[in-house]
Design a protein around this motif. Sequence first.
Motif, PDB file in Angstrom:
ATOM      1  N   ASP A   1       0.851  -1.195   0.000  1.00 28.63           N
ATOM      2  CA  ASP A   1       0.000   0.000   0.000  1.00 28.63           C
ATOM      3  C   ASP A   1       0.885   1.243   0.000  1.00 28.63           C
ATOM      4  O   ASP A   1       1.719   1.409   0.887  1.00 28.63           O
ATOM      5  CB  ASP A   1      -0.903  -0.017   1.243  1.00 28.63           C
ATOM      6  N   PRO A   2       0.758   2.131  -0.977  1.00 35.87           N
ATOM      7  CA  PRO A   2       1.624   3.314  -1.031  1.00 35.87           C
ATOM      8  C   PRO A   2       1.262   4.373   0.017  1.00 35.87           C
ATOM      9  O   PRO A   2       2.029   5.271   0.276  1.00 35.87           O
ATOM     10  CB  PRO A   2       1.409   3.839  -2.447  1.00 35.87           C
ATOM     11  N   ARG A   3       0.078   4.266   0.665  1.00 35.38           N
ATOM     12  CA  ARG A   3      -0.316   5.261   1.663  1.00 35.38           C
ATOM     13  C   ARG A   3       0.360   4.962   2.997  1.00 35.38           C
ATOM     14  O   ARG A   3       0.365   3.822   3.450  1.00 35.38           O
ATOM     15  CB  ARG A   3      -1.829   5.253   1.861  1.00 35.38           C
ATOM     16  N   PRO A   4       0.900   5.986   3.652  1.00 35.24           N
ATOM     17  CA  PRO A   4       1.493   5.741   4.976  1.00 35.24           C
ATOM     18  C   PRO A   4       0.398   5.548   6.025  1.00 35.24           C
ATOM     19  O   PRO A   4      -0.722   6.024   5.877  1.00 35.24           O
ATOM     20  CB  PRO A   4       2.289   7.015   5.258  1.00 35.24           C
ATOM     21  N   GLU A   5       0.729   4.804   7.057  1.00 36.37           N
ATOM     22  CA  GLU A   5      -0.238   4.580   8.139  1.00 36.37           C
ATOM     23  C   GLU A   5      -0.416   5.875   8.924  1.00 36.37           C
ATOM     24  O   GLU A   5       0.528   6.646   9.075  1.00 36.37           O
ATOM     25  CB  GLU A   5       0.251   3.464   9.056  1.00 36.37           C
ATOM     26  N   PRO A   6      -1.631   6.123   9.425  1.00 40.63           N
ATOM     27  CA  PRO A   6      -1.861   7.362  10.183  1.00 40.63           C
ATOM     28  C   PRO A   6      -1.038   7.347  11.474  1.00 40.63           C
ATOM     29  O   PRO A   6      -0.879   6.314  12.125  1.00 40.63           O
ATOM     30  CB  PRO A   6      -3.355   7.361  10.479  1.00 40.63           C
ATOM     31  N   ALA A   7      -0.540   8.511  11.819  1.00 36.85           N
ATOM     32  CA  ALA A   7       0.278   8.629  13.032  1.00 36.85           C
ATOM     33  C   ALA A   7      -0.617   8.555  14.263  1.00 36.85           C
ATOM     34  O   ALA A   7      -1.766   9.004  14.255  1.00 36.85           O
ATOM     35  CB  ALA A   7       1.030   9.961  13.019  1.00 36.85           C
TER      36      ALA A   7
END
Length: 70
Positions: free
Chosen positions: A8-14
Amino acid sequence: MSTSAAPDPRPEPAAPPKPAPTPKPKLVFDDPLDQQSSDDTDRGWGERPPAGGSAADLARFLDEKPPHHI
């Protein structure tokens, strides 16, 4: 051709920042009898405010006078 899923190219939410810990109340070793309490005042005991010496004060005095002071 590969059958595995693509990353998945989206980073995980902080994660939300943790609130700073609140400091514990300090212990006070003062003498509590040095401080005036609310019981030491006339406020809240049903006392009437001072009127300043009117005819109403005299009427109240005469109405509340005990019988042995007649």
